[in-house]
Design an enzyme around this catalytic site. Structure first.
Site, PDB file in Angstrom:
ATOM      1  N   SER A 100      32.597  46.251  53.203  1.00 42.30           N
ATOM      2  CA  SER A 100      33.984  46.102  52.764  1.00 42.30           C
ATOM      3  C   SER A 100      34.770  47.396  53.018  1.00 42.30           C
ATOM      4  O   SER A 100      34.892  47.842  54.151  1.00 42.30           O
ATOM      5  CB  SER A 100      34.002  45.684  51.287  1.00 42.30           C
ATOM      6  OG  SER A 100      35.287  45.266  50.897  1.00 42.30           O
ATOM      7  N   ASP A 154      35.177  34.480  53.454  1.00 40.56           N
ATOM      8  CA  ASP A 154      35.538  35.696  52.723  1.00 40.56           C
ATOM      9  C   ASP A 154      36.981  35.594  52.234  1.00 40.56           C
ATOM     10  O   ASP A 154      37.904  35.471  53.031  1.00 40.56           O
ATOM     11  CB  ASP A 154      35.370  36.915  53.641  1.00 40.56           C
ATOM     12  CG  ASP A 154      35.370  38.238  52.890  1.00 40.56           C
ATOM     13  OD1 ASP A 154      36.050  38.330  51.855  1.00 40.56           O
ATOM     14  OD2 ASP A 154      34.693  39.167  53.355  1.00 40.56           O
ATOM     15  N   HIS A 185      32.530  36.964  50.260  1.00 37.46           N
ATOM     16  CA  HIS A 185      32.542  38.428  50.380  1.00 37.46           C
ATOM     17  C   HIS A 185      31.237  38.959  49.794  1.00 37.46           C
ATOM     18  O   HIS A 185      31.193  39.386  48.630  1.00 37.46           O
ATOM     19  CB  HIS A 185      33.760  38.986  49.639  1.00 37.46           C
ATOM     20  CG  HIS A 185      34.065  40.418  49.985  1.00 37.46           C
ATOM     21  ND1 HIS A 185      34.389  40.820  51.261  1.00 37.46           N
ATOM     22  CD2 HIS A 185      34.089  41.536  49.214  1.00 37.46           C
ATOM     23  CE1 HIS A 185      34.622  42.119  51.266  1.00 37.46           C
ATOM     24  NE2 HIS A 185      34.425  42.578  50.038  1.00 37.46           N
TER      25      HIS A 185
END
Length: 205
Positions: A100, A154, A185
Protein backbone atom coordinates in the site's frame (compact mmCIF):
# COMPACT_ATOMS: atom_id res chain seq x y z
CA UNK A 1 21.19 -9.85 0.52
CA UNK A 2 18.64 -7.63 2.26
CA UNK A 3 14.92 -6.96 1.78
CA UNK A 4 13.58 -3.74 3.32
CA UNK A 5 9.81 -4.02 3.90
CA UNK A 6 7.69 -0.84 4.18
CA UNK A 7 4.32 -1.31 5.89
CA UNK A 8 1.01 0.28 4.99
CA UNK A 9 -0.80 3.29 6.47
CA UNK A 10 -1.59 2.94 10.18
CA UNK A 11 0.38 -0.29 10.59
CA UNK A 12 4.02 -0.67 11.69
CA UNK A 13 7.07 -2.73 10.86
CA UNK A 14 5.76 -5.71 12.82
CA UNK A 15 3.13 -6.21 10.10
CA UNK A 16 5.62 -8.06 7.90
CA UNK A 17 7.60 -9.97 10.54
CA UNK A 18 5.67 -13.23 9.99
CA UNK A 19 6.07 -13.05 6.20
CA UNK A 20 9.67 -14.19 5.48
CA UNK A 21 9.21 -17.82 6.65
CA UNK A 22 6.27 -18.12 4.21
CA UNK A 23 8.27 -16.95 1.19
CA UNK A 24 10.34 -20.09 0.70
CA UNK A 25 13.55 -18.18 0.02
CA UNK A 26 16.53 -20.48 -0.38
CA UNK A 27 18.63 -20.42 2.85
CA UNK A 28 21.86 -20.21 0.86
CA UNK A 29 20.87 -16.72 -0.30
CA UNK A 30 21.42 -15.47 3.28
CA UNK A 31 18.72 -12.80 3.22
CA UNK A 32 18.33 -10.26 6.04
CA UNK A 33 14.83 -8.78 6.35
CA UNK A 34 14.47 -5.22 7.66
CA UNK A 35 11.16 -3.92 9.07
CA UNK A 36 11.25 -0.14 9.63
CA UNK A 37 8.48 1.91 11.23
CA UNK A 38 7.08 4.98 9.48
CA UNK A 39 6.87 8.15 11.61
CA UNK A 40 3.69 9.02 13.52
CA UNK A 41 1.96 11.96 11.79
CA UNK A 42 -1.51 13.46 11.39
CA UNK A 43 -3.31 12.01 8.36
CA UNK A 44 -5.75 14.49 6.78
CA UNK A 45 -7.90 11.86 5.06
CA UNK A 46 -8.41 10.11 8.41
CA UNK A 47 -9.76 13.26 10.10
CA UNK A 48 -6.31 14.32 11.23
CA UNK A 49 -5.78 11.26 13.40
CA UNK A 50 -2.17 10.58 14.31
CA UNK A 51 -0.82 7.26 13.06
CA UNK A 52 2.21 5.72 11.43
CA UNK A 53 2.36 6.96 7.83
CA UNK A 54 5.10 7.48 5.30
CA UNK A 55 3.35 10.67 4.14
CA UNK A 56 0.08 12.54 4.63
CA UNK A 57 -2.90 11.86 2.38
CA UNK A 58 -5.12 14.88 1.82
CA UNK A 59 -7.23 13.23 -0.89
CA UNK A 60 -7.05 10.26 -3.22
CA UNK A 61 -6.42 12.27 -6.36
CA UNK A 62 -3.05 13.54 -7.59
CA UNK A 63 -3.66 17.03 -6.21
CA UNK A 64 -3.66 15.67 -2.66
CA UNK A 65 -0.12 14.29 -2.71
CA UNK A 66 2.17 15.25 0.18
CA UNK A 67 5.38 15.87 -1.77
CA UNK A 68 7.47 17.03 1.22
CA UNK A 69 6.39 13.98 3.25
CA UNK A 70 7.08 11.58 0.37
CA UNK A 71 10.57 13.03 -0.14
CA UNK A 72 11.31 13.01 3.59
CA UNK A 73 10.42 9.31 3.84
CA UNK A 74 12.43 8.54 0.69
CA UNK A 75 15.43 10.07 2.46
CA UNK A 76 14.82 7.82 5.48
CA UNK A 77 14.63 4.74 3.24
CA UNK A 78 17.86 5.73 1.51
CA UNK A 79 19.52 5.84 4.94
CA UNK A 80 18.27 2.28 5.58
CA UNK A 81 19.85 1.20 2.28
CA UNK A 82 23.10 2.92 3.30
CA UNK A 83 23.04 1.07 6.64
CA UNK A 84 22.75 -2.28 4.85
CA UNK A 85 25.64 -1.31 2.56
CA UNK A 86 27.69 -0.42 5.65
CA UNK A 87 26.90 -3.91 6.97
CA UNK A 88 28.50 -5.40 3.87
CA UNK A 89 25.50 -5.89 1.56
CA UNK A 90 26.04 -4.22 -1.84
CA UNK A 91 23.09 -2.15 -3.07
CA UNK A 92 22.73 -4.56 -6.00
CA UNK A 93 21.71 -7.21 -3.43
CA UNK A 94 19.06 -5.02 -1.76
CA UNK A 95 15.32 -5.21 -2.54
CA UNK A 96 12.85 -2.49 -1.56
CA UNK A 97 9.42 -3.96 -0.85
CA UNK A 98 6.17 -2.64 0.53
CA UNK A 99 2.41 -2.83 0.87
CA UNK A 100 0.00 0.00 0.00
CA UNK A 101 1.59 3.29 1.08
CA UNK A 102 4.80 1.39 1.78
CA UNK A 103 4.69 -0.01 -1.76
CA UNK A 104 4.32 3.52 -3.12
CA UNK A 105 7.45 4.48 -1.17
CA UNK A 106 9.40 1.45 -2.42
CA UNK A 107 8.57 2.44 -6.00
CA UNK A 108 9.18 6.17 -5.56
CA UNK A 109 12.51 5.69 -3.77
CA UNK A 110 13.82 2.80 -5.84
CA UNK A 111 13.28 4.46 -9.21
CA UNK A 112 15.26 7.50 -8.05
CA UNK A 113 18.06 5.73 -6.18
CA UNK A 114 21.52 6.41 -7.64
CA UNK A 115 23.09 2.97 -7.05
CA UNK A 116 21.78 -0.28 -8.60
CA UNK A 117 19.18 -2.20 -6.60
CA UNK A 118 18.26 -5.90 -6.88
CA UNK A 119 14.55 -5.24 -7.31
CA UNK A 120 11.32 -3.57 -6.15
CA UNK A 121 8.25 -5.35 -4.75
CA UNK A 122 5.07 -3.27 -5.02
CA UNK A 123 2.04 -4.88 -3.33
CA UNK A 124 -1.28 -3.03 -3.67
CA UNK A 125 0.55 0.21 -4.35
CA UNK A 126 1.01 2.89 -6.99
CA UNK A 127 3.53 5.44 -8.23
CA UNK A 128 3.27 8.78 -6.41
CA UNK A 129 4.31 12.06 -8.09
CA UNK A 130 4.39 10.18 -11.38
CA UNK A 131 4.51 13.39 -13.41
CA UNK A 132 8.04 14.02 -12.06
CA UNK A 133 9.48 10.59 -12.86
CA UNK A 134 10.74 11.45 -16.34
CA UNK A 135 13.04 14.17 -14.96
CA UNK A 136 13.97 12.51 -11.65
CA UNK A 137 14.42 8.83 -12.58
CA UNK A 138 17.84 7.34 -11.93
CA UNK A 139 19.54 6.01 -15.06
CA UNK A 140 21.20 3.38 -12.85
CA UNK A 141 17.88 1.71 -12.02
CA UNK A 142 16.27 1.89 -15.46
CA UNK A 143 16.51 -1.91 -15.69
CA UNK A 144 15.65 -2.75 -12.07
CA UNK A 145 13.23 -5.73 -11.92
CA UNK A 146 9.82 -4.67 -10.57
CA UNK A 147 7.21 -7.07 -9.22
CA UNK A 148 3.82 -5.37 -8.95
CA UNK A 149 0.73 -7.14 -7.60
CA UNK A 150 -2.77 -5.87 -6.84
CA UNK A 151 -6.20 -7.10 -5.75
CA UNK A 152 -8.95 -6.82 -8.37
CA UNK A 153 -11.43 -5.80 -5.66
CA UNK A 154 -9.24 -3.31 -3.80
CA UNK A 155 -11.43 -0.51 -2.43
CA UNK A 156 -8.58 1.36 -0.70
CA UNK A 157 -5.98 1.67 -3.46
CA UNK A 158 -8.10 1.02 -6.56
CA UNK A 159 -6.92 -1.71 -8.91
CA UNK A 160 -7.01 0.79 -11.78
CA UNK A 161 -4.58 3.09 -9.98
CA UNK A 162 -2.07 0.28 -9.56
CA UNK A 163 -2.54 -0.99 -13.10
CA UNK A 164 -2.19 2.51 -14.57
CA UNK A 165 1.10 2.93 -12.68
CA UNK A 166 2.37 -0.38 -14.08
CA UNK A 167 1.40 0.58 -17.63
CA UNK A 168 3.02 4.01 -17.29
CA UNK A 169 6.26 2.38 -16.14
CA UNK A 170 6.11 -0.27 -18.85
CA UNK A 171 5.64 2.46 -21.48
CA UNK A 172 8.70 4.22 -20.04
CA UNK A 173 10.77 1.07 -20.60
CA UNK A 174 10.76 -0.47 -17.11
CA UNK A 175 10.64 -4.24 -16.57
CA UNK A 176 7.27 -4.84 -14.90
CA UNK A 177 6.14 -8.27 -13.72
CA UNK A 178 2.41 -7.63 -13.10
CA UNK A 179 0.11 -9.97 -11.14
CA UNK A 180 -3.48 -9.50 -9.99
CA UNK A 181 -5.59 -11.55 -7.60
CA UNK A 182 -9.32 -11.83 -6.77
CA UNK A 183 -8.93 -10.07 -3.40
CA UNK A 184 -9.48 -6.73 -1.67
CA UNK A 185 -6.78 -4.55 -0.01
CA UNK A 186 -4.81 -7.43 1.43
CA UNK A 187 -2.15 -10.07 0.77
CA UNK A 188 -3.10 -13.63 -0.20
CA UNK A 189 -1.20 -16.93 -0.04
CA UNK A 190 -0.78 -17.21 -3.80
CA UNK A 191 0.69 -13.71 -3.91
CA UNK A 192 3.17 -14.61 -1.14
CA UNK A 193 4.33 -17.63 -3.15
CA UNK A 194 4.76 -15.40 -6.21
CA UNK A 195 6.87 -12.94 -4.22
CA UNK A 196 8.99 -15.80 -2.86
CA UNK A 197 9.68 -17.24 -6.32
CA UNK A 198 10.49 -13.77 -7.65
CA UNK A 199 12.92 -13.01 -4.79
CA UNK A 200 14.67 -16.34 -5.33
CA UNK A 201 15.05 -15.45 -8.98
CA UNK A 202 16.35 -11.86 -8.66
CA UNK A 203 18.66 -12.63 -5.71
CA UNK A 204 20.12 -15.66 -7.47
CA UNK A 205 21.71 -13.49 -10.14
Amino acid sequence: ASVIWMHGLGADGNDFVSLPPQLGISPDLAVRHVFPHAPVISVTLNMGMRMRAWYDIASLDSRGQDEPGIRRSAGSIEKLIAREVDRGVPSSRIVLAGFSQGAAMALFTGLRYDSPLAGLVVLSGYLPLQELLSVEASVTNRQVPILQAHGCHDDVVPHQLGHDSAELLRAAGYRIDWHEYPMAHEICAEEIRTVGRWLNQVLRK
